[in-house]
Design a protein around this motif. Sequence first.
Motif, mmCIF file in Angstrom:
data_model
loop_
_atom_site.group_PDB
_atom_site.id
_atom_site.type_symbol
_atom_site.label_atom_id
_atom_site.label_comp_id
_atom_site.label_asym_id
_atom_site.label_seq_id
_atom_site.Cartn_x
_atom_site.Cartn_y
_atom_site.Cartn_z
ATOM 1 N N ALA A 165 0.845 -1.061 -0.009
ATOM 2 C CA ALA A 165 -0.006 -0.048 -0.053
ATOM 3 C C ALA A 165 0.939 1.162 -0.026
ATOM 4 O O ALA A 165 0.250 2.299 -0.169
ATOM 5 C CB ALA A 165 -0.823 0.005 1.113
ATOM 6 N N GLY A 166 2.341 1.112 0.211
ATOM 7 C CA GLY A 166 3.061 2.233 0.138
ATOM 8 C C GLY A 166 3.739 2.845 1.561
ATOM 9 O O GLY A 166 4.204 3.858 1.536
ATOM 10 N N TYR A 167 3.278 1.944 2.641
ATOM 11 C CA TYR A 167 3.763 2.609 3.912
ATOM 12 C C TYR A 167 5.224 2.213 4.079
ATOM 13 O O TYR A 167 5.694 1.320 3.522
ATOM 14 C CB TYR A 167 2.718 1.912 5.148
ATOM 15 N N VAL A 168 5.716 3.228 4.819
ATOM 16 C CA VAL A 168 7.191 2.870 5.254
ATOM 17 C C VAL A 168 7.069 2.049 6.444
ATOM 18 O O VAL A 168 6.455 2.794 7.415
ATOM 19 C CB VAL A 168 7.749 4.250 5.492
ATOM 20 N N LEU A 169 7.801 0.999 6.564
ATOM 21 C CA LEU A 169 7.711 0.075 7.631
ATOM 22 C C LEU A 169 9.116 -0.157 7.951
ATOM 23 O O LEU A 169 10.198 0.288 7.802
ATOM 24 C CB LEU A 169 7.003 -1.256 7.363
ATOM 25 N N GLY A 170 9.299 -0.781 9.384
ATOM 26 C CA GLY A 170 10.448 -1.305 9.891
ATOM 27 C C GLY A 170 11.109 -2.305 8.961
ATOM 28 O O GLY A 170 10.359 -2.597 8.239
ATOM 29 N N PRO A 171 12.297 -2.545 9.337
ATOM 30 C CA PRO A 171 13.057 -3.312 8.172
ATOM 31 C C PRO A 171 12.670 -4.802 8.334
ATOM 32 O O PRO A 171 12.844 -5.495 7.252
ATOM 33 C CB PRO A 171 14.502 -3.142 8.813
ATOM 34 N N ASP A 172 12.273 -5.224 9.596
ATOM 35 C CA ASP A 172 12.042 -6.884 9.845
ATOM 36 C C ASP A 172 10.481 -7.005 9.703
ATOM 37 O O ASP A 172 9.837 -6.477 10.573
ATOM 38 C CB ASP A 172 12.612 -7.449 10.729
ATOM 39 N N PRO A 173 10.027 -8.020 8.833
ATOM 40 C CA PRO A 173 8.333 -8.180 9.136
ATOM 41 C C PRO A 173 8.468 -9.056 10.698
ATOM 42 O O PRO A 173 9.383 -9.430 10.888
ATOM 43 C CB PRO A 173 8.204 -9.136 8.060
ATOM 44 N N GLY A 174 7.420 -8.789 11.287
ATOM 45 C CA GLY A 174 7.298 -9.475 12.519
ATOM 46 C C GLY A 174 6.030 -9.178 13.207
ATOM 47 O O GLY A 174 5.364 -8.413 12.850
ATOM 48 N N PRO A 175 5.728 -9.552 14.274
ATOM 49 C CA PRO A 175 4.454 -9.171 15.192
ATOM 50 C C PRO A 175 4.276 -7.679 15.216
ATOM 51 O O PRO A 175 2.882 -7.380 15.496
ATOM 52 C CB PRO A 175 4.359 -10.176 16.412
ATOM 53 N N VAL A 176 5.332 -7.073 15.385
ATOM 54 C CA VAL A 176 5.163 -5.577 15.590
ATOM 55 C C VAL A 176 5.511 -4.703 14.184
ATOM 56 O O VAL A 176 6.569 -5.210 13.661
ATOM 57 C CB VAL A 176 6.231 -5.152 16.581
ATOM 58 N N ILE A 177 4.400 -4.343 13.668
ATOM 59 C CA ILE A 177 4.527 -3.682 12.472
ATOM 60 C C ILE A 177 3.988 -2.221 12.639
ATOM 61 O O ILE A 177 2.925 -1.938 12.809
ATOM 62 C CB ILE A 177 3.665 -4.591 11.382
ATOM 63 N N ALA A 178 5.100 -1.362 12.146
ATOM 64 C CA ALA A 178 4.856 -0.022 12.520
ATOM 65 C C ALA A 178 4.917 0.650 11.161
ATOM 66 O O ALA A 178 5.761 0.676 10.435
ATOM 67 C CB ALA A 178 5.901 0.491 13.492
ATOM 68 N N ALA A 179 3.820 1.707 10.695
ATOM 69 C CA ALA A 179 3.800 2.585 9.640
ATOM 70 C C ALA A 179 4.600 3.703 10.174
ATOM 71 O O ALA A 179 3.841 4.413 11.251
ATOM 72 C CB ALA A 179 2.515 2.648 9.371
ATOM 73 N N VAL A 180 5.394 4.102 9.497
ATOM 74 C CA VAL A 180 6.135 5.334 9.963
ATOM 75 C C VAL A 180 5.673 6.628 9.243
ATOM 76 O O VAL A 180 5.613 6.414 7.956
ATOM 77 C CB VAL A 180 7.889 5.095 9.834
#
Lengths: 84, 397
Positions: free
Chosen positions: B315-330
Amino acid sequence: MTDSNYDEIMQLLCDRLSSLTNTNAQISPETNLISQLSIDSIKLLNLIMEVEDTFDISIPINALADVQTVRELVDLVHKIKSAS
Amino acid sequence: MNLLEKIDAAAAARKALLPNGVGAFGIPIEEVYSATEARIGDRRVLLLGTNNYLGLTFAPECIQAAHEAIDKEGTGTTGSRMANGSYFGHRALEKEFADFYQCNSSIVFTTGYQANLGTISGLVGPGDTVLIDGDSHASIYDGCILSGADIIRFKHNDVTDMEKRLRRLGDRVETTLIIAEGIYSMLGDQAPLAEIVKLKNAYGCILLLDEAHSLGVLGETGQGLVEKTGLLQEVDFITGTFSKSLCSIGGFCVSNHPQLEQLRYISHPYIFTASPSPATIASTRAALELLRKGSHLRKQLWDNCTQLYSALKEAGYVLGPDPGPVIAAVVDTPQQALLLWQQLLEHNIYVNLILPPAAPEGKSLVRCSVNAAHTEDQIRYVGDTFAKLYSVISSHS
Ligand SMILES: Cc1ncc(COP(=O)(O)O)c(C=O)c1O
């Protein structure tokens, strides 16, 4: 204390603080970091990392507990640098 | 300004930063329906902002164990682990943690926060040094401050920066404790443990790893990053919490160093607080058993994580570098973050809102936490909603 090291540290910190806080206000040795510059804790901690790298020294962040003004910050950095 | 006026001034500054964002923090959850759904106001919402990684908050085994413990031992211990607060269950749980991590010693604390406070302040003191990741959790910072040791930060997950700071310490490395986290709670990224271990061995330091967010999540049996990387034996002390994948409240420290046992006599956060209640201990013991045998839960969790991570990325969001249970849209501004958070709630999705200075590098985060109980449809709905909101958020400054 007026040795060139001290002045260099003062200059560097004033420059960095003024760009970090985007302020036009004159930064003087007596400027209070929190109440006058509103510098947040993370910005201050990151600035300390930069200063450590510039002078190749270790500045424990717990020592910041006694720092309120620009002069006190410069004193701390100068003291550590002189001992290193 | 007197003390109370100072607090008022800080509150006013916070309000000025985000005038309509005050309700976003500490929002009341009126009813909890399951591991994935609750009621907020009049809305039935999908919970995407809990730390319930394995989805065990309503596991019948845990609920039954807690019921039985209340019936048998009452509601609270009313005392410290050092006095009348060490029941059979507390000691059994310590043995189970030691067995889980194949190590000699284990201490149970009343919260994960206190596990870090108690362990760090027990291991180092004035004159010693702690070298911590710049993005460390507040419990790590507070433990370091309580200890009186000198605190040096290294750039988040940057081992080159860490080595530079180790080198500067000179002889002081001998009394230096390095601290890192298995999974970081802001961006969900993992510590570069192999490189950290290499450095700690080269410089002869002690290493503490907080597996708060990685316990139950990483590794075949859920030990955390130590298991995923095969480095269990290289980490000196591991701390963690019961408040995330174990779905209760409490914390622990495990180690092969016999010195851990001494912390019971010197660590204020262990001694000067009441021990966890019998029901808490009983449900934690049941949850630990489920966690150890829970590879199917971890598989489900990771399927959900990758599904949501890819959806948000696409969808275009900037995320943290690793996929995992914590997913943050920056996102760039607190206003964008608040708008996204509010819009998600309008769509009956609850996530976490994180603003500066809590979020790293002056950014703001809208953080999702995925769990094993989320269904594929729920995750798809969350991904689709984020995608729908992308243009609204990016055109808002
Ligand atoms: C990395 C980390 N360590 C420790 C804690 C403290 O855990 P607890 O909730 O058990 O106090 C947390 C939880 O917020 C955490 O994220």
